[in-house]
Write a protein that holds these residues in place. Sequence first.
Motif, mmCIF file in Angstrom:
data_model
loop_
_atom_site.group_PDB
_atom_site.id
_atom_site.type_symbol
_atom_site.label_atom_id
_atom_site.label_comp_id
_atom_site.label_asym_id
_atom_site.label_seq_id
_atom_site.Cartn_x
_atom_site.Cartn_y
_atom_site.Cartn_z
ATOM 1 N N ASN A 121 31.669 24.765 29.692
ATOM 2 C CA ASN A 121 32.003 25.905 28.574
ATOM 3 C C ASN A 121 32.001 25.517 26.966
ATOM 4 O O ASN A 121 31.147 25.893 26.283
ATOM 5 N N LEU A 128 29.531 34.433 29.568
ATOM 6 C CA LEU A 128 29.977 34.898 31.019
ATOM 7 C C LEU A 128 29.824 36.219 31.324
ATOM 8 O O LEU A 128 30.093 36.974 30.311
ATOM 9 N N ASN A 130 31.269 39.868 32.705
ATOM 10 C CA ASN A 130 32.647 40.374 32.640
ATOM 11 C C ASN A 130 33.403 40.033 33.675
ATOM 12 O O ASN A 130 34.788 39.858 33.604
ATOM 13 N N LYS A 133 34.527 36.539 33.150
ATOM 14 C CA LYS A 133 35.577 36.470 32.102
ATOM 15 C C LYS A 133 37.070 36.573 32.595
ATOM 16 O O LYS A 133 38.037 35.886 32.217
ATOM 17 N N GLN A 136 37.766 33.432 34.749
ATOM 18 C CA GLN A 136 38.209 32.223 33.297
ATOM 19 C C GLN A 136 39.527 32.472 33.012
ATOM 20 O O GLN A 136 40.285 31.696 32.817
ATOM 21 N N ASP A 137 40.058 33.801 32.620
ATOM 22 C CA ASP A 137 41.253 34.203 32.223
ATOM 23 C C ASP A 137 42.304 33.579 33.265
ATOM 24 O O ASP A 137 43.242 33.345 32.892
ATOM 25 N N ASN A 189 39.770 35.905 27.377
ATOM 26 C CA ASN A 189 38.894 37.028 27.187
ATOM 27 C C ASN A 189 39.344 38.496 27.029
ATOM 28 O O ASN A 189 39.121 39.378 26.350
ATOM 29 N N THR A 190 40.306 38.783 27.988
ATOM 30 C CA THR A 190 40.861 40.169 28.325
ATOM 31 C C THR A 190 42.108 40.434 27.562
ATOM 32 O O THR A 190 43.074 39.488 27.281
#
Length: 222
Positions: A121, A128, A130, A133, A136-137, A189-190
């Motif tokens: 990345n 990415l 949603n 993401k 990944q988180d 991300n979140t």
Amino acid sequence: MVIWEAKMLTDWQKSSLVDIDNYIQNELKNDFSGHDIEHIRRVVFLSQQITEKEQAINRTNYDLFLILVSAYLHDVIDDKIVTDTEAKKEEVSHYLQSLNFSDTLIDDVFLIIERISFRKNKEKKQLLTNEGKIVQDADRLDAIGAIGIGRAFYYGSNRKQPMYDDEKNSNGVIQHFYDKLFLLKDKLNTETAKMMAEKRHNMMVTFVKQFKSEWNEKTPFF
Ligand code: ADP
Ligand code: NI
């Protein structure tokens, strides 16, 4: 209780996840670098938790099945685990076809799992979805906190690294905290993952501080 016993999944999706759990367990049975089935299952579980919370916060629907499948497969074609990544991709693709996955779904899964690795990345800065993401988180959350500390030393031992080298800082597990682990909380991300990361991050900071203080207490007896 099976982790994906969520209301949103069909019977076919649930039985596919059971199959994939077995498949991955077998694929990773010889891994001692921190990518074993327990890491995978934690990432699956964290992905599900993040999805449910994010859906409630954003009032948006995410494709939970795509998320869980991608979480299961996120490390399986990584070049840290396999030498021939293209051949492994083919193999995984055939495996998913054997479970009656559509070509579109298989493409969506690969789009996620090829892009979530930190290294890749950073080089390519690829976007990415949603769903990606969230996976990944979840993967990043499992690299921090108490489990993250455990995994770092486990990995370091596997690579024959020293725990700490305060002269040549490039070498040693503690350096990895500065190179990667302390940076992860700001890359999430979140909102849900950011909240979950706080406790984990703080505990790593405390750990490294205490580690260094104990290290510096050692006085030579000669
Ligand atoms: P993943 O692919 O699951 O995101 P990585 O393959 O990057 O994770 O790393 C696996 C685990 O090993 C992670 O917990 C990571 O922090 C740790 N790790 C990776 N590189 C190092 C390193 N150079 N020193 C210590 N730990 C490391
Ligand atoms: Ni992983």
